[in-house]
Scaffold this motif. Structure first.
Motif: not given
Length: 170
Positions: A16-20, A25-27, A41-43, A166-169
């Motif tokens: 999560f320290s990287g994902a958040i 990727l997030l945008f 998010g899955i793909l 996966l959960i974060w996205y």
């Protein structure tokens, strides 16, 4: 068994320290979610996971020493920073030009759009300098710690890591 659970849980939480951290990727995921729904998010994370699996294999093969050079870090930082700025401009261009179109039509789930989101997950990740820096300074340490438990430990580490992404996205 306790050690494998510890690997999984620390990998999961640390991922999560990287994902958040907001990045391309997030945008991209946010920008495409209105059109493609949860599958975005899955793909995207599937493409991201392919890149991370390649990186894990490269690190396990001992190519880690190549990345210890300061010049590599500088190049990654500058090239990634330029790419991030260009992507930021490209994200806001439709808004500035007044061409932002948020449609209410059904989600598109064509083969072309699925492949596009998977490849975007791969390329958006590799273009983010924070991604490689995170893997070199955080992820690699956890990866090599999990290697003490063999390739099963590495697999548990990877599963925990990808599950958090996966959960974060999603």
């Amino acid at each position: 068994m306790v050690n494998l659970f510890l690997i999984f849980s620390t990998s999961f939480v640390t991922a999560f320290s990287g994902a958040i951290v907001p990045g391309p990727l997030l945008f991209y995921t946010i920008a495409k979610s209105h059109k493609h729904g949860v599958s975005t998010g899955i793909l995207v994370i599937f493409g991201h996971a392919i890149l991370e699996l390649i990186l894990v294999v490269v690190l396990l093969l001992g190519i880690k020493n190549l990345f210890n050079k300061n010049i590599i870090e500088v190049v990654i930082s500058y090239v990634g920073g330029i790419i991030l700025m260009l992507m930021g401009v490209l994200l806001f261009l439709p808004i500035i030009k007044g061409k932002l179109n948020i449609s209410t039509k059904k989600y598109s789930n064509s083969k072309k759009s699925r492949i596009s989101m998977i490849s975007a997950g791969f390329f958006m990740s590799i273009s983010n300098p924070y991604f490689l820096i995170w893997w070199l300074f955080v992820g690699a340490g956890y990866l090599f710690s999990s290697l003490k438990f063999g390739y099963g430990g590495v697999a548990i580490f990877f599963i925990g890591h990808i599950l958090a992404d996966l959960i974060w996205y999603v």
